[in-house]
Design a protein around this motif. Structure first.
Motif, mmCIF file in Angstrom:
data_model
loop_
_atom_site.group_PDB
_atom_site.id
_atom_site.type_symbol
_atom_site.label_atom_id
_atom_site.label_comp_id
_atom_site.label_asym_id
_atom_site.label_seq_id
_atom_site.Cartn_x
_atom_site.Cartn_y
_atom_site.Cartn_z
ATOM 1 N N VAL A 85 0.831 -1.223 0.089
ATOM 2 C CA VAL A 85 -0.069 0.132 0.201
ATOM 3 C C VAL A 85 0.869 1.003 0.049
ATOM 4 N N LYS A 99 0.126 4.593 -0.319
ATOM 5 C CA LYS A 99 -0.502 5.737 -0.133
ATOM 6 C C LYS A 99 0.181 6.916 0.667
ATOM 7 N N GLU A 132 -3.508 1.229 -4.302
ATOM 8 C CA GLU A 132 -3.539 2.813 -4.233
ATOM 9 C C GLU A 132 -4.953 3.162 -3.785
ATOM 10 N N ASN A 133 -5.005 4.247 -2.902
ATOM 11 C CA ASN A 133 -6.325 4.567 -2.352
ATOM 12 C C ASN A 133 -7.083 5.403 -3.054
ATOM 13 N N LYS A 134 -6.242 6.559 -3.859
ATOM 14 C CA LYS A 134 -6.916 7.653 -4.459
ATOM 15 C C LYS A 134 -6.663 7.474 -5.882
ATOM 16 N N GLY A 169 -8.936 1.814 -2.501
ATOM 17 C CA GLY A 169 -9.820 2.936 -1.659
ATOM 18 C C GLY A 169 -11.146 3.166 -2.278
ATOM 19 N N HIS A 170 -11.970 3.868 -1.600
ATOM 20 C CA HIS A 170 -13.383 4.376 -2.056
ATOM 21 C C HIS A 170 -13.237 4.821 -3.429
ATOM 22 N N SER A 219 -12.879 -2.477 -3.930
ATOM 23 C CA SER A 219 -13.976 -1.459 -3.297
ATOM 24 C C SER A 219 -15.368 -1.420 -3.954
ATOM 25 N N ARG A 253 -3.228 -6.350 2.724
ATOM 26 C CA ARG A 253 -2.800 -4.791 2.142
ATOM 27 C C ARG A 253 -1.711 -4.410 3.154
#
Length: 236
Positions: free
Chosen positions: A38, A40, A60-62, A87-88, A106, A227
């Motif tokens: 992860v 981030k 990656e989250n974004k 991520g969301h 997600s 993760r």
């Protein structure tokens, strides 16, 4: 101060040893476990370090951060990376994610599924996804409610360019990781329940659960994807 390559290499070896020992004790094959690095809180150089240390699955989250980092990476490293979106995911960012990411962890609402399917049709591809389930019921976490997950799974059958390959969850943070065990156990049971439905475009092979603080317990409960961020990239 150690450089990032050195640190990443040391931490990866340590994590792999922990995973090997955990799998041995749980009568599991360590080859079943995928480590997703992860990234981030690190940049493209950190990703390069992770890949060179043997972690080719990057999470990656974004969307905007992910695309910026992808653009910065040398071509030889891009070829070796399997990208995970963890991520969301906003619907208006799907068009940026679908072309680059191998697995979306997600998927938690039908509007998102519709947009993923739409973009997949444009690219003539099938997108692998995990259903994110909010097992703990925390209001601060995204995901399908545990009591709505079976109906949600059935509704996803209509999206022919989406292949569901498992489930994902985030457990609450506990100082004692053992307290997260019921969350992971419940997700494993839900995975089995959905598999028994024999839904179209489903291959329920993955459980994405467990982070730096609780991945050992998650593996004991059946995780196939963990993760990991701070345990890989911590310079201390």
């Amino acid at each position: 101060m150690l450089n990032m390559n050195k640190v990443a290499g040391i931490n990866v070896d340590r994590v792999q040893t922990i995973i090997a020992d955990t799998c041995k004790n749980a009568n599991r094959d360590k080859g079943e476990i995928t480590i997703v690095g992860v990234t981030k809180y690190t940049d493209a150089n950190g990703i390069i370090s992770c890949v060179e240390a043997g972690i080719n699955d990057i999470g990656e989250n974004k969307a905007q951060d992910a695309i910026a980092k992808i653009d910065e990476l040398p071509l030889n490293h891009k070829r070796n990376i399997k990208w995970h979106f963890i991520g969301h995911l906003q619907t208006n960012k799907v068009k940026y994610i679908v072309p680059h990411f191998s697995l979306i962890h997600s998927l938690d609402r039908l509007s998102l599924a519709k947009e993923i399917n739409k973009q997949a049709i444009k690219l003539d591809i099938t997108v692998e996804c995990l259903i994110q389930v909010n097992v703990s019921g925390e209001q601060t976490k995204y995901g399908v409610a545990i009591n709505e997950a079976l109906e949600f799974a059935r509704n996803l059958e209509q999206y022919e360019r989406i292949k569901i390959v498992g489930l994902m969850t985030m457990a609450p943070y506990f100082n004692d990781p053992e307290l997260a065990r019921p969350v992971f156990s419940r997700l494993r049971c839900l995975k089995e329940e959905i598999a028994q439905l024999s839904l179209a475009n489903y291959d329920m092979k993955h459980l994405s659960m467990g982070m730096s603080n609780d991945f050992v317990v998650a593996i004991e409960e059946g995780a196939t994807i963990v993760r990991l961020g701070s345990i890989l990239f911590n310079n201390n």
